[in-house]
Structure formats: structure tokens, C-alpha cells
Design an enzyme around this catalytic site. Structure first.
Site, PDB file in Angstrom:
ATOM      1  N   TYR A  82     -28.134  20.304  18.417  1.00 38.80           N
ATOM      2  CA  TYR A  82     -26.827  20.965  18.329  1.00 38.80           C
ATOM      3  C   TYR A  82     -26.978  22.444  18.660  1.00 38.80           C
ATOM      4  CZ  TYR A  82     -22.314  22.315  16.283  1.00 38.80           C
ATOM      5  OH  TYR A  82     -21.052  22.808  16.074  1.00 38.80           O
ATOM      6  N   GLY A 122       8.978  -0.240  -6.809  1.00 35.90           N
ATOM      7  CA  GLY A 122       8.324  -1.396  -7.417  1.00 35.90           C
ATOM      8  C   GLY A 122       7.857  -2.429  -6.407  1.00 35.90           C
ATOM      9  N   GLY A 133      -0.817  -7.749 -15.762  1.00 36.10           N
ATOM     10  CA  GLY A 133       0.241  -8.682 -16.138  1.00 36.10           C
ATOM     11  C   GLY A 133      -0.404  -9.956 -16.698  1.00 36.10           C
ATOM     12  N   ALA A 160     -49.434  20.655  18.541  1.00 37.78           N
ATOM     13  CA  ALA A 160     -48.876  20.957  17.212  1.00 37.78           C
ATOM     14  C   ALA A 160     -48.260  22.346  17.192  1.00 37.78           C
ATOM     15  CB  ALA A 160     -49.967  20.845  16.158  1.00 37.78           C
ATOM     16  N   ALA A 179       0.831  -1.215   0.000  1.00 33.83           N
ATOM     17  CA  ALA A 179       0.000   0.000   0.000  1.00 33.83           C
ATOM     18  C   ALA A 179       0.859   1.256   0.000  1.00 33.83           C
ATOM     19  CB  ALA A 179      -0.934  -0.013   1.203  1.00 33.83           C
ATOM     20  N   ARG A 186      -3.508   7.633 -10.992  1.00 30.64           N
ATOM     21  CA  ARG A 186      -4.726   7.739 -11.819  1.00 30.64           C
ATOM     22  C   ARG A 186      -5.976   8.049 -10.997  1.00 30.64           C
ATOM     23  NH1 ARG A 186      -4.820   2.180 -14.750  1.00 30.64           N
ATOM     24  NH2 ARG A 186      -3.477   1.638 -12.999  1.00 30.64           N
TER      25      ARG A 186
HETATM   26  C1  UD1 Z   1       0.571  -5.283 -10.495  1.00 36.95           C
HETATM   27  C2  UD1 Z   1       1.279  -6.484 -11.104  1.00 36.95           C
HETATM   28  C3  UD1 Z   1       0.470  -7.005 -12.287  1.00 36.95           C
HETATM   29  C4  UD1 Z   1      -0.921  -7.361 -11.848  1.00 36.95           C
HETATM   30  C5  UD1 Z   1      -1.582  -6.183 -11.134  1.00 36.95           C
HETATM   31  C6  UD1 Z   1      -2.870  -6.645 -10.485  1.00 36.95           C
HETATM   32  C7  UD1 Z   1       3.683  -6.027 -10.760  1.00 36.95           C
HETATM   33  C8  UD1 Z   1       4.910  -5.586 -11.400  1.00 36.95           C
HETATM   34  N1  UD1 Z   1       2.608  -6.075 -11.544  1.00 36.95           N
HETATM   35  O1  UD1 Z   1       0.528  -4.280 -11.485  1.00 36.95           O
HETATM   36  O2  UD1 Z   1       1.098  -8.142 -12.849  1.00 36.95           O
HETATM   37  O3  UD1 Z   1      -1.694  -7.741 -12.972  1.00 36.95           O
HETATM   38  O4  UD1 Z   1      -0.750  -5.678 -10.078  1.00 36.95           O
HETATM   39  O5  UD1 Z   1      -3.574  -5.560  -9.961  1.00 36.95           O
HETATM   40  O6  UD1 Z   1       3.679  -6.365  -9.599  1.00 36.95           O
HETATM   41  N2  UD1 Z   1       3.242  -0.740  -4.526  1.00 36.95           N
HETATM   42  C9  UD1 Z   1       4.074  -0.504  -3.456  1.00 36.95           C
HETATM   43  N3  UD1 Z   1       5.335  -0.058  -3.685  1.00 36.95           N
HETATM   44  C10 UD1 Z   1       5.819   0.139  -4.939  1.00 36.95           C
HETATM   45  C11 UD1 Z   1       4.957  -0.107  -6.031  1.00 36.95           C
HETATM   46  C12 UD1 Z   1       3.677  -0.552  -5.789  1.00 36.95           C
HETATM   47  O7  UD1 Z   1       3.686  -0.678  -2.302  1.00 36.95           O
HETATM   48  O8  UD1 Z   1       6.973   0.526  -5.054  1.00 36.95           O
HETATM   49  C13 UD1 Z   1       1.878  -1.226  -4.272  1.00 36.95           C
HETATM   50  C14 UD1 Z   1       0.806  -0.304  -4.796  1.00 36.95           C
HETATM   51  O9  UD1 Z   1       0.398   0.622  -3.794  1.00 36.95           O
HETATM   52  C15 UD1 Z   1      -0.316  -1.276  -5.128  1.00 36.95           C
HETATM   53  C16 UD1 Z   1       0.413  -2.571  -5.469  1.00 36.95           C
HETATM   54  O10 UD1 Z   1       1.726  -2.442  -4.945  1.00 36.95           O
HETATM   55  O11 UD1 Z   1      -1.157  -1.517  -4.021  1.00 36.95           O
HETATM   56  C17 UD1 Z   1       0.468  -2.852  -6.948  1.00 36.95           C
HETATM   57  O12 UD1 Z   1       1.176  -1.810  -7.578  1.00 36.95           O
HETATM   58  P1  UD1 Z   1       0.684  -1.182  -8.936  1.00 36.95           P
HETATM   59  O13 UD1 Z   1       1.642  -0.137  -9.338  1.00 36.95           O
HETATM   60  O14 UD1 Z   1      -0.736  -0.828  -8.826  1.00 36.95           O
HETATM   61  O15 UD1 Z   1       0.891  -2.428  -9.901  1.00 36.95           O
HETATM   62  P2  UD1 Z   1       0.094  -2.742 -11.210  1.00 36.95           P
HETATM   63  O16 UD1 Z   1       0.654  -1.935 -12.319  1.00 36.95           O
HETATM   64  O17 UD1 Z   1      -1.355  -2.665 -10.963  1.00 36.95           O
HETATM   65 CA    CA Z   2      -2.873  -1.651  -9.439  1.00 38.89          CA
END
Ligand code: UD1
Ligand code: CA
Length: 418
Positions: free
Chosen positions: A355, A79, A141, A391, A11, A17
Site C-alpha cells: 500500500y 406490529g 410468545g 537478509a 426485518a 435492545r
Molecule cells: C415475536 C412473536 C413471538 C415470538 C417471537 C420469536 C409477535 C407478536 N410475537 O415476538 O410470539 O415468540 O417473535 O422470536 O409476532 N417486525 C417488523 N415490523 C413490525 C414489528 C416487527 O418487521 O412492525 C419484525 C422485527 O424486525 C423482527 C420480527 O418482526 O424481525 C419480530 O418482531 P419482534 O418485535 O422482535 O417480535 P418479538 O417480540 O420477538
Molecule cells: Ca425478536
């Protein structure tokens, strides 16, 4: 129930977006933050310890977690693999299972996650990935398999070839890992050439290179992985959740006249044979007894308790109030911080002025009392058992109406026995 399972919830991401000043995992669905649904799943599958990886607006997210999980900070969002790696210090010598989920998937079903954990333990794989078949796999993915259906890799949308983009089986982002194997490989994942991020999904090929088992569990529940990437996703998820809540109530014998215009949040109990009429909103932390009638156009706010055979009709709002059995409040009225005794009648247009600009004050309406139409009761005030308010009266603060008396006027004065 999984035997030795711990959970990592990702998280830390920014949720670009979603375009929100507040972290997106804190947005509410049916009165509850998205992240709490994911924590519910972790608890339901028997997670011994849950770690929430936070980064973007870390303090706010940590606050919302409360005492339900441990907080791990990822100061730079490099990532999903990097996020998981931040938890490595807590898993030294851990031989159990690590469940990985994302914080923004409130619809994830606990039953499916339980099945994932069971399959994972049975096969002894290094990882078991929850996958899903989607008509529109855009953005996810893709699950790459060979001609013999053997699971080979997860390819991110951005990196997929034209042929791979046609694959409909996607990675939901929910995994069970063998803790030892996960943390001995996670440091070896290389940054993705396109995005310069460390992808957790690259671990599949790494495991296969090392001769370790990789498995999938395929679900056909497309809502399971519905992430909150946009506000449209939030609205869609809320709608799906709402229909589930209404479905459960109907299964218990509650009549919902029009599910498409009825809104009931989490943590609401409604008794059998109660009828909910259209355009009604019932917030969380509300209890409605048996054989009641609510709406159309009613709003029950948190802390409201209705007994049995209570009628709360059109254009009414009840907040932090308790209405005893057989109370009638049939037309446009507001009750706040009020306790109403059994069988009382709240006339059309009654308002409790709870209130005073600083404090919320209480009103007590005794059993069998009759509040005439268009009356204002200025709290704190008590209307005695079996008494009447004429009333159009204004009962001022502290000018209690004793039991069995009639009070009228503005300010209301007791004029006789009932
Ligand atoms: C990810 C998966 C994808 C999958 C999708 C499902 C990877 C590379 N890809 O893509 O294969 O289909 O989820 O929803 O894992 N987060 C962190 N730290 C970071 C980056 C992300 O905590 O550095 C958390 C985000 O807050 C999120 C989750 O990881 O809750 C997924 O990250 P997000 O960037 O949404 O990955 P997707 O592109 O959706
Ligand atoms: Ca996502």
C-alpha cells in the site's frame, strides 16, 4: 422441496435492545450478515419469490438484500401482522404457501424449515407454527393448548397469566401459511390492547373461530429461534455457528487442534490433512489446499489461496494473495496482493509493502525464490524464479530482481548469479 412457496422475511423493526447505529440484521456472524442466513434458508427451501419487509433504516437493509429478494416498505412499525399485511398486494389469488421468518434468526436450520413446509402441505392447515421447548421461555410468545393438547392460541409474554408463563413451549416466529387464508384474515386482526400493535400471533384464534386448521411442528433445536435481540445473543450465535463450521471441516479430514481458539468464517475451503493450530483466524473467501500447516497465531484474510503442502506459521498475515504448492512462510511475515510461485521460501520477518497510501500494488515472487529474513519488498515489484534476496534487504518498487540472481542491501542491488 415445497411446491408453490413464497417467503416473507420481517426485518422492519428497530431492534432497540441491540443498541446499534447499524440495523441489527446487518451485523455479521462468521463474516456474513444475519439477514443473509435467513435468505439462504428461503432459497434452500425453494422459495419462488422472497419479500423482505423493511422499515427502520430501510435503504441500508434493502442494499444488503441486493437482488436476492423484493423489498416491501412498512413505513410505520405497527406490529408483525401489519408487516405481513404490507405484502398482501403481491399475493392476490395466490393459492400457495407463505413462509414467514424473522430477519434476525441466522441459526435457523433449513432442514427444520423444510420439514415445516412439508407438514404444512400434508395437513392442509391454514397455518403451521414452528414451536420449540425451552428451559427458559422468557420473552417469547407461549403456545397455549387444551387438556387434549389441541393448539388454541399464542399468548405474548406481556399478556400471559402467571400460569401461562410456566409454559415452556414457545413460538419461534417461523410459520407456514395458506396464502389465501392468511390474507383474507390478516386485516381482521385487532390491535393488541397493551401494546397498540397488530400481532401476527392473534391469527391463530381468528383461524379457529372460522373453523380452519392450525398445526404446530415442535423442534427440540433451541438454537433454531435464537434471535439477535442483544449483543450477547450475537456472541452466542456466532459461537454456535463457529463450532458448526469447524465441525464440518473436521468431518472432511481437517485437524483443528483447538476449536475453542480457531475462527473460520463462511465460504472457506480447507483440504484434507491440513492442520490448523490454535489462535488462528481464517476469513471468508479463503481456500487452503491439502496437507498444509496454518498457525498458531495466523490470519488468512479474504482472497487468499494456499496450494498443497504450504506452511504458514506463527504471527503471519496473508491477504488477497496466492501461495503455490510447497511454499514456506514460517514466522512473522505479511504478504498482501502477492503471488508466490511453487516452493518459494519467505524468510522470517518478510513484509510486502503493498500500500503506497493510495493504491494496493502487486508483488510477484517466482517459483523457488528465497527471500532472506527481515526483507521488505516494495510493490509493485517482481522477484524472479530461483532468485535470492539477502537478509535485511529493501527491494524498492520497480527494481525487479531477475531470475537466478542474488540482490542485497538497501536499496537492494543485484550482486551476482545464484
Ligand atoms: C415475536 C412473536 C413471538 C415470538 C417471537 C420469536 C409477535 C407478536 N410475537 O415476538 O410470539 O415468540 O417473535 O422470536 O409476532 N417486525 C417488523 N415490523 C413490525 C414489528 C416487527 O418487521 O412492525 C419484525 C422485527 O424486525 C423482527 C420480527 O418482526 O424481525 C419480530 O418482531 P419482534 O418485535 O422482535 O417480535 P418479538 O417480540 O420477538
Ligand atoms: Ca425478536
Amino acid at each position: 422441496m415445497a411446491k408453490n412457496l413464497k417467503t416473507i422475511v420481517l426485518a422492519a423493526g428497530k431492534g432497540t435492545r441491540f443498541k446499534s447505529a447499524m440495523p441489527k440484521v446487518l451485523h455479521c456472524l462468521a463474516g456474513k450478515p444475519a439477514l443473509h442466513y435467513v435468505l439462504d434458508v428461503a432459497e434452500a427451501v425453494g422459495s419462488l419469490t422472497t419479500y423482505v419487509v423493511v422499515g427502520h433504516q430501510a435503504e441500508k437493509v434493502a442494499d444488503a438484500v441486493g437482488g436476492r429478494a423484493r423489498i416491501v416498505v412498512q413505513s410505520k412499525q405497527l406490529g408483525t401482522a401489519h408487516a405481513v399485511k404490507m405484502c398482501a398486494p403481491f399475493f392476490r389469488n395466490d393459492a400457495g404457501t407463505v413462509l414467514v421468518m424473522c430477519g434476525d434468526t441466522p441459526l435457523l436450520d433449513r432442514g427444520i424449515v423444510r420439514r415445516l413446509a412439508v407438514k404444512h402441505e400434508k395437513t392442509g392447515a391454514a397455518v403451521t407454527v414452528l414451536t420449540c421447548l425451552l428451559d427458559d421461555p422468557f420473552g417469547y410468545g407461549r403456545i397455549i393448548r387444551d387438556a387434549g393438547n389441541k393448539f388454541l392460541a399464542i399468548r405474548e409474554h406481556k399478556d400471559a397469566s402467571a400460569e401461562e408463563l410456566n409454559i415452556r413451549e414457545i413460538n419461534t416466529g417461523v410459520y407456514c401459511f395458506n396464502a389465501k387464508k392468511l390474507f383474507s384474515a390478516i386485516g381482521d386482526i385487532k390491535a393488541n390492547a397493551n401494546k397498540k400493535e397488530y400481532y401476527l400471533t392473534d391469527i391463530i384464534e381468528l383461524f379457529l373461530d372460522r373453523g380452519l386448521g392450525v398445526e404446530t411442528l415442535v423442534t427440540d433445536d433451541w438454537t433454531a429461534n435464537l434471535g439477535l435481540n442483544t449483543r450477547a445473543d450475537l456472541a452466542l450465535s456466532e459461537d454456535i455457528l463457529r463450532q458448526k463450521i469447524l465441525g464440518r471441516l473436521m468431518d472432511k479430514g481437517v485437524t483443528i487442534v483447538d476449536p475453542s481458539t480457531t475462527y473460520v468464517e463462511n465460504d472457506v475451503s480447507i483440504g484434507q490433512d491440513t492442520v490448523i493450530y490454535p489462535c488462528t483466524y481464517i476469513h471468508h473467501d479463503v481456500f487452503v489446499g491439502r496437507n498444509c500447516s496454518v498457525g498458531p497465531f495466523a490470519r488468512l484474510r479474504p482472497g487468499t489461496r494456499l496450494g498443497n503442502n504450504v506452511s504458514v506459521g506463527n504471527f503471519t498475515e496473508v491477504s488477497r494473495s496466492v501461495l503455490g504448492d510447497d511454499v514456506n512462510m514460517k514466522h512473522f511475515s505479511f504478504l498482501g496482493d502477492t503471488t508466490v510461485g511453487r516452493g518459494a521460501n519467505i524468510g522470517c520477518g518478510t513484509v510486502t509493502a503493498n500500500y503506497d497510501g493510495k493504491n494496493k500494488n502487486k508483488t510477484l515472487i517466482g517459483p523457488g525464490a528465497f527471500i532472506g529474513c527481515d526483507s521488505v519488498l516494495i510493490a509493485p515489484v517482481k522477484i524472479g524464479k530461483g532468485s535470492k534476496v539477502g537478509a535485511g534487504s529493501v527491494v524498492t518498487a520497480g527494481r525487479d530482481v531477475p531470475a537466478g540472481k542474488l540482490a542485497v542491501g538497501m536499496p537492494a542491488r543485484v550482486i551476482k548469479k545464484v
